[in-house]
Every structure is written in C-alpha cells, then in structure tokens.
Design a protein around this motif. Structure first.
Motif, PDB file in Angstrom:
ATOM      1  N   ALA A  50       0.856  -1.184   0.000  1.00 14.57           N
ATOM      2  CA  ALA A  50       0.000   0.000   0.000  1.00 14.57           C
ATOM      3  C   ALA A  50       0.897   1.241   0.000  1.00 14.57           C
ATOM      4  O   ALA A  50       2.035   1.199   0.464  1.00 14.57           O
ATOM      5  CB  ALA A  50      -0.897   0.008   1.235  1.00 14.57           C
ATOM      6  N   VAL A  51       0.388   2.344  -0.542  1.00 11.42           N
ATOM      7  CA  VAL A  51       1.109   3.609  -0.569  1.00 11.42           C
ATOM      8  C   VAL A  51       0.320   4.623   0.251  1.00 11.42           C
ATOM      9  O   VAL A  51      -0.861   4.861  -0.005  1.00 11.42           O
ATOM     10  CB  VAL A  51       1.301   4.122  -2.008  1.00 11.42           C
ATOM     11  CG1 VAL A  51       1.997   5.489  -1.983  1.00 11.42           C
ATOM     12  CG2 VAL A  51       2.110   3.125  -2.822  1.00 11.42           C
ATOM     13  N   TYR A 107       3.164   4.534  12.970  1.00 10.73           N
ATOM     14  CA  TYR A 107       3.294   3.484  13.965  1.00 10.73           C
ATOM     15  C   TYR A 107       2.315   2.345  13.656  1.00 10.73           C
ATOM     16  O   TYR A 107       1.259   2.555  13.046  1.00 10.73           O
ATOM     17  CB  TYR A 107       2.972   4.012  15.359  1.00 10.73           C
ATOM     18  CG  TYR A 107       3.917   5.062  15.872  1.00 10.73           C
ATOM     19  CD1 TYR A 107       4.969   4.724  16.723  1.00 10.73           C
ATOM     20  CD2 TYR A 107       3.762   6.399  15.529  1.00 10.73           C
ATOM     21  CE1 TYR A 107       5.840   5.682  17.209  1.00 10.73           C
ATOM     22  CE2 TYR A 107       4.622   7.369  16.003  1.00 10.73           C
ATOM     23  CZ  TYR A 107       5.659   7.011  16.846  1.00 10.73           C
ATOM     24  OH  TYR A 107       6.515   7.978  17.321  1.00 10.73           O
ATOM     25  N   SER A 108       2.666   1.161  14.133  1.00  8.08           N
ATOM     26  CA  SER A 108       1.700   0.068  14.128  1.00  8.08           C
ATOM     27  C   SER A 108       0.545   0.444  15.034  1.00  8.08           C
ATOM     28  O   SER A 108       0.726   1.134  16.046  1.00  8.08           O
ATOM     29  CB  SER A 108       2.368  -1.212  14.638  1.00  8.08           C
ATOM     30  OG  SER A 108       1.390  -2.209  14.862  1.00  8.08           O
ATOM     31  N   ASP A 109      -0.682   0.018  14.677  1.00  7.45           N
ATOM     32  CA  ASP A 109      -1.829   0.371  15.515  1.00  7.45           C
ATOM     33  C   ASP A 109      -2.038  -0.615  16.663  1.00  7.45           C
ATOM     34  O   ASP A 109      -2.990  -0.485  17.433  1.00  7.45           O
ATOM     35  CB  ASP A 109      -3.106   0.486  14.677  1.00  7.45           C
ATOM     36  CG  ASP A 109      -3.560  -0.857  14.109  1.00  7.45           C
ATOM     37  OD1 ASP A 109      -2.759  -1.815  14.127  1.00  7.45           O
ATOM     38  OD2 ASP A 109      -4.705  -0.942  13.631  1.00  7.45           O
ATOM     39  N   ARG A 110      -1.142  -1.596  16.763  1.00  7.31           N
ATOM     40  CA  ARG A 110      -1.239  -2.556  17.854  1.00  7.31           C
ATOM     41  C   ARG A 110       0.069  -2.560  18.638  1.00  7.31           C
ATOM     42  O   ARG A 110       1.147  -2.615  18.046  1.00  7.31           O
ATOM     43  CB  ARG A 110      -1.529  -3.963  17.323  1.00  7.31           C
ATOM     44  CG  ARG A 110      -2.877  -4.077  16.608  1.00  7.31           C
ATOM     45  CD  ARG A 110      -3.095  -5.482  16.072  1.00  7.31           C
ATOM     46  NE  ARG A 110      -4.357  -5.571  15.353  1.00  7.31           N
ATOM     47  CZ  ARG A 110      -5.535  -5.804  15.933  1.00  7.31           C
ATOM     48  NH1 ARG A 110      -5.587  -5.984  17.244  1.00  7.31           N
ATOM     49  NH2 ARG A 110      -6.628  -5.867  15.213  1.00  7.31           N
ATOM     50  N   GLY A 138      -2.769  -2.853   6.143  1.00  4.03           N
ATOM     51  CA  GLY A 138      -3.067  -3.069   7.554  1.00  4.03           C
ATOM     52  C   GLY A 138      -3.382  -1.772   8.270  1.00  4.03           C
ATOM     53  O   GLY A 138      -3.556  -0.722   7.644  1.00  4.03           O
ATOM     54  N   GLY A 139      -3.446  -1.849   9.587  1.00  7.61           N
ATOM     55  CA  GLY A 139      -3.795  -0.697  10.395  1.00  7.61           C
ATOM     56  C   GLY A 139      -2.566   0.013  10.950  1.00  7.61           C
ATOM     57  O   GLY A 139      -1.606  -0.640  11.395  1.00  7.61           O
ATOM     58  N   TYR A 140      -2.601   1.354  10.930  1.00  7.50           N
ATOM     59  CA  TYR A 140      -1.482   2.156  11.404  1.00  7.50           C
ATOM     60  C   TYR A 140      -2.010   3.398  12.112  1.00  7.50           C
ATOM     61  O   TYR A 140      -3.197   3.745  12.006  1.00  7.50           O
ATOM     62  CB  TYR A 140      -0.575   2.583  10.237  1.00  7.50           C
ATOM     63  CG  TYR A 140       0.021   1.425   9.484  1.00  7.50           C
ATOM     64  CD1 TYR A 140       1.216   0.842   9.886  1.00  7.50           C
ATOM     65  CD2 TYR A 140      -0.623   0.897   8.359  1.00  7.50           C
ATOM     66  CE1 TYR A 140       1.761  -0.239   9.209  1.00  7.50           C
ATOM     67  CE2 TYR A 140      -0.090  -0.181   7.674  1.00  7.50           C
ATOM     68  CZ  TYR A 140       1.103  -0.744   8.105  1.00  7.50           C
ATOM     69  OH  TYR A 140       1.633  -1.823   7.433  1.00  7.50           O
ATOM     70  N   VAL A 141      -1.083   4.086  12.803  1.00  5.81           N
ATOM     71  CA  VAL A 141      -1.374   5.394  13.386  1.00  5.81           C
ATOM     72  C   VAL A 141      -0.358   6.375  12.822  1.00  5.81           C
ATOM     73  O   VAL A 141       0.853   6.136  12.905  1.00  5.81           O
ATOM     74  CB  VAL A 141      -1.291   5.357  14.925  1.00  5.81           C
ATOM     75  CG1 VAL A 141      -1.490   6.765  15.493  1.00  5.81           C
ATOM     76  CG2 VAL A 141      -2.337   4.421  15.504  1.00  5.81           C
ATOM     77  N   THR A 155      -6.325   2.821   7.904  1.00  7.07           N
ATOM     78  CA  THR A 155      -6.318   1.418   7.476  1.00  7.07           C
ATOM     79  C   THR A 155      -5.942   1.391   6.003  1.00  7.07           C
ATOM     80  O   THR A 155      -6.646   1.976   5.168  1.00  7.07           O
ATOM     81  CB  THR A 155      -7.688   0.770   7.693  1.00  7.07           C
ATOM     82  OG1 THR A 155      -8.029   0.834   9.086  1.00  7.07           O
ATOM     83  CG2 THR A 155      -7.663  -0.693   7.253  1.00  7.07           C
ATOM     84  N   LEU A 156      -4.824   0.750   5.680  1.00 14.60           N
ATOM     85  CA  LEU A 156      -4.317   0.742   4.313  1.00 14.60           C
ATOM     86  C   LEU A 156      -4.690  -0.532   3.588  1.00 14.60           C
ATOM     87  O   LEU A 156      -4.620  -1.632   4.157  1.00 14.60           O
ATOM     88  CB  LEU A 156      -2.782   0.894   4.330  1.00 14.60           C
ATOM     89  CG  LEU A 156      -2.236   2.167   4.991  1.00 14.60           C
ATOM     90  CD1 LEU A 156      -0.709   2.192   4.888  1.00 14.60           C
ATOM     91  CD2 LEU A 156      -2.831   3.411   4.365  1.00 14.60           C
TER      92      LEU A 156
END
Length: 348
Positions: free
Chosen positions: A99-100, A123-126, A151-154, A169-170
């Motif tokens: 993903a971009v 950052y990782s969201d977990r 995936g999910g990120y912050v 969420t990418l």
C-alpha cells in the motif's frame, strides 16, 4: 503599540523566510478519530496589566500556490527511533501486495500545503509484547509517499509545537491523507528606547491563554530566545519578558494566527547601573564589597558581591547599601529609562 503598566509593546511586521530554533514536544500517538493537539498545564500569571492587543501579522502563505511559500524551519528532533525495514522476499516468491500512504499537511482547510519543517511518523496500531507502539516509518518530507504492507497504522505529524494524530487502514492501493496543522510563527525582540536589547540579556516565557484568566499554568515555552521563531498553535498567548535578573519585567497578551509570522517588540523602561564603593569621590573601587539594592520601602531587589557589580533596574527610585570591612554605607539614587550610569558610594 502595546502598553502594560509603565511598559510599551510595539509590534512590527516584516516579510522574510523564517529562521528558527524550534522546540518540539513529541508524544506517543494513540488511536483516535480526531486530530489531537497537546497543551500543558497553566501558571499563575504575574501582576495584571492593561491588555495590549497585537497588531496584524504577516502571512506565511504565498500569494498564489505553494511555489512561492517561504521555507519553515525544521523542528528539533529526538534521536532517530528504530525503523522496521521492508522484507525482501526470497527468489521465486511473489512479493506481497503493498500500500502507498500519500501524506500532506496544511495550515488550514483553505490554506496552502506546508512545504517544510514537518516530521511524519507511522506506527503500528497494535502494541507489541512490551506495550509499545512500534515505529514503522519516519519521514521529514513535505509530501511523502510511504510504502507499507496493508493493515492498520497510526500516523503522527508535527510542526514545531503543533501536532496531530490519525488512525488509518491501508489497502493494496494509494491512500491520500491530509492533515490540518493550524500553526503560526512568533518572533520576539526586546528594546530600551530605540536600542535593541542583546539576546543574552533578555528572556521570554510564553504562556497559553490570557494573563487575565487567573488560572495557574506552566509556561508552554519556559525560556524563548530573542530573534528565534517559535511555531505555535493558533490562539492567544501571553509573554513575560525579563530584562536582566532584577525587576525589569514586562507582560502582554498577543495572538498567533495560522500561516502567519507575528513579530513582537517588547519595550522595557530600564537602565544598566554599575555600583562602586570608593574611599574618595572618583577614587578606585574597593574590592570584596557586598551590595544590596532596595526599593524606598525596603524591599530587596538585588544582592551581589564585587567591586563593580552591574544590575539592570526598572526606572524609579532606589537605595543601595554597601558593606565592606565590617562597615556599612548607603545612598539613594534614581534610574532613568535608557540612561545607563554609575552609582558611586563614598566610604565615609
């Protein structure tokens, strides 16, 4: 022109690229649905003085398009955190879909794109086993395109003391994210009359809100240097300016506007006074003299030891006491705004 008690504040506006040392507060982002802006607890403002509104600010934005935008100074950064590298698949194994994340930031909804000074962190969201959110990527570009696994990120972005956080969420595609950072520049200098006060003799503390709110706050910036540009969230602040370390103190409310540089000139009414204890008028100063400068009411303003101590005092009347070789001498004197001078005490 600002006025605070017997003090004057002048605001001047000049247009040139920002150069600054900017303090940055970096906080660990957490998942949120809105952009977050950090603040600090407030101090008890010094004695109230009449409000002194600032003049108009000059715009940091170009007249048209980002091409003519002046470069904002890069904030101070912490030591680089560990970044998780992209894994290269072994030969013969198809690369996973990527993903971009395309990122931009603006001063406001209808204001130009910010073209420098940004710090981006993804950052990782977990949290991991230690409870920390792992930093996946860091970028200091104005409009970065960051490649990541879906995936999910912050996403965290900062400009000076202004920051924002957003969960994303990418998917295996390009995700465009635009942030609003309503930052404005503040640059301060001090003067006595028409003379600029040297930066090493004056300091400024910046507080959030108005000095008249009456709530206890800690300074947002405890000691700002004259001439530096601070990038602050848009809003109202008050400045406490200390010329020297005695009683020349000036306070005033100012307003910072997004995408604009606000220049503030603080005018002190004070002078630099040199103290001397002599055996005869015009004679040599006596060493190892202890000095106390007091108000007419007896309040101690400044104490020091030496043959030629220098003290910066607000204009007004004072008494000075000199102690040497077990003997005490004193005299009264007056400080006139902008008139540096020497106060000689004769040991008779």
């Amino acid at each position: 022109m600002f006025s605070g008690g017997n003090h004057r504040f002048n605001s001047g506006w000049h247009s040139w690229p920002l150069r600054a040392s900017v303090a940055l507060f970096v906080t660990l982002p957490c998942a949120a649905t809105a952009q977050l802006f950090g603040e600090r607890p407030p101090p008890v403002p010094p004695a109230a003085v009449p409000d002194a509104p600032s003049g108009p600010a000059i715009s940091l934005a170009p007249p048209s398009g980002p091409a003519s935008m002046p470069s904002l100074p890069a904030p101070l950064t912490q030591a680089p955190a560990a970044v998780v590298p992209l894994m290269t698949p072994p030969p013969g194994v198809a690369a996973p879909a990527q993903a971009v994340l395309s990122l931009t930031a603006r001063y406001g909804k209808d204001l130009p794109v910010i073209n420098s000074g940004l710090i981006w962190r993804v950052y990782s969201d977990r949290p991991d086993q230690s409870g920390a959110f792992k930093l996946m990527r860091e970028d200091h570009g104005a409009t970065p395109n960051i490649v990541l696994p879906p995936g999910g990120y912050v996403v965290y972005v900062s400009l000076g003391l202004v920051s924002a956080v957003r969960p994303v969420t990418l998917k295996p595609d390009t995700d465009h994210e635009s942030f609003i950072l309503p930052a404005g520049g503040l640059r301060i200098e001090g003067r006595v009359g028409t003379s600029v006060i040297p930066p090493n003799q004056i300091s400024f503390s910046i507080y959030k809100g108005s000095q008249f709110e009456g709530t206890e706050r800690a300074p947002l910036v405890p000691s700002a240097t004259a001439g530096d540009v601070l990038l602050l969230p848009e809003g109202t602040y008050y400045i406490v300016s200390n010329y020297g370390d005695a009683n020349s103190v000036v306070r005033s409310d100012i307003r910072v506007q997004a995408a604009k540089l606000t220049d503030v000139t603080v005018s002190h009414r004070a002078a630099v006074i040199t103290l001397k204890l002599v055996s005869d008028k015009g004679g040599e100063a006596l060493a190892n003299t202890a000095w106390s400068v007091l108000t007419p009411g007896g309040d101690v303003i400044k104490e020091s030891i030496g043959a030629f101590p220098r003290v910066i005092l607000a204009e007004g009347e004072y008494r000075v006491i000199a102690k040497n070789d077990g003997k005490v001498f004193e005299r009264g004197f007056e400080v006139v705004n902008g008139v540096d001078g020497e106060v000689e005490v004769v040991a008779h």
